[in-house]
Design an enzyme around this catalytic site. Sequence first.
Site, PDB file in Angstrom:
ATOM      1  N   SER A 129       0.794  -1.304  -0.022  1.00 31.68           N
ATOM      2  CA  SER A 129      -0.021   0.136  -0.040  1.00 31.68           C
ATOM      3  C   SER A 129       0.845   1.290  -0.194  1.00 31.68           C
ATOM      4  CB  SER A 129      -0.978  -0.148   1.401  1.00 31.68           C
ATOM      5  OG  SER A 129      -1.397   1.126   1.468  1.00 31.68           O
ATOM      6  N   TYR A 153      -1.219  -0.985  11.066  1.00 30.82           N
ATOM      7  CA  TYR A 153      -1.621  -1.804   9.581  1.00 30.82           C
ATOM      8  C   TYR A 153      -0.454  -1.420   8.601  1.00 30.82           C
ATOM      9  CZ  TYR A 153      -3.146  -1.525   4.798  1.00 30.82           C
ATOM     10  OH  TYR A 153      -3.200  -1.495   3.390  1.00 30.82           O
ATOM     11  N   LYS A 157       2.425  -4.060   6.288  1.00 31.08           N
ATOM     12  CA  LYS A 157       2.645  -3.930   4.941  1.00 31.08           C
ATOM     13  C   LYS A 157       4.366  -3.810   4.833  1.00 31.08           C
ATOM     14  CE  LYS A 157      -1.433  -4.660   3.371  1.00 31.08           C
ATOM     15  NZ  LYS A 157      -1.530  -5.962   2.603  1.00 31.08           N
TER      16      LYS A 157
END
Length: 355
Positions: A129, A153, A157
């Site tokens: 992302s 989060y 990633k």
Amino acid sequence: MSRSILVTGGAGYVGSHTVVQLLLGRFKVVVIDIPNSPLEIVLKRVAKLAGEFGKNLAFYQMDLRDKPALEKLFACTSFDAVIHTAGLKAVRESVKNPLLYYNNNVIGTINLLEVMVSHGCKKLVFSSSATVYGWPKEVPCTEDFPLCAANPYARTKLFMEEVCRDIYSSDSEWKIIILRYFNPVGAHPSGSIGENPSGTPNNLVPFIQQVALGRRPELTVFGSDYSTKDRTGVRDYIHVVDLANGHLAALRKLFDSNIGCEVYNLGSGKGTSVLELVSAFEKACGKKIPLLMAGRRPGDAEIVYASTDKAERELNWKAEYGIEEMCRDQWNWASKNPFGYGSPDHSTSQKTSSS
Ligand code: UDP
């Protein structure tokens, strides 16, 4: 013979659109997704969209943390490559419950990579992302920018990107493409698949959609004092079908070159402000979206958009749709499926699925 691709999280938003394009591109596809996703409904629609190629789709309910089940799957099917889109993705939830995120996104991915190694499957497309750019000092973001994670989060990633780079360094038989998604919006133009709503939306477009559907009174605009064109935050919105096609381009690259481990941005390359997006959505749905101007959302970057030069040059891929089409298709999906894939009761249950 057609190649066989495993898509984790294939019933999720990005996953389901990717599976349609894969089937149309003559790949055989096996989807796994978590047991409480609306797997069957989504994949029936996906198969229908793929017409005669729908027969090349199989799916299983499976949690990536269930390693014996994964082992069993790889023992019965030989996969040419894996597209790994599964994972939790709600920033706020990740701050409240980091262990849930580390457990799902990190342990799940490690299990998958271990099982891939033990079955000699060493081609991977990994969903990362733009969040790994943190608060970029300049735009457009190029793939070699410094990386920084602002929340759990984002950290999952970033960790998994690093894991991909490490496994390639340890074994050059791996071919890995990491795709950094910018802000996916829109839905399949048919209106039969799209993003399943889950509780209070975190992201801008799902929120606007709920206001347009009359489920929320107004959109809160986070920040109107940025140094941007109209003082609101700027992002790079990309149509989910363009994003899906980016996965096919990545897959072709994996099969046709000695890619090693490479990262590509998948964005439109254009910056759009909150107010510009609201105005495009108003045109698409024919309704006024009431706004409440508020302070900045903590942790938000001011302006983020992609350089897409590398993907254009090396993957021969470029986004085709603009925000008008994104809003048109988002609204088409929302008006045909106001509660997503579920009934009103199910639509508010917390999603624990994939990108
Ligand atoms: N945003 C907003 N109201 C909302 C949700 C988002 O004004 O209810 C703004 C947010 O501040 C940002 C942009 O919309 O400038 C995109 O936010 P989103 O959460 O969709 O994406 P991200 O910030 O993670 O790129």
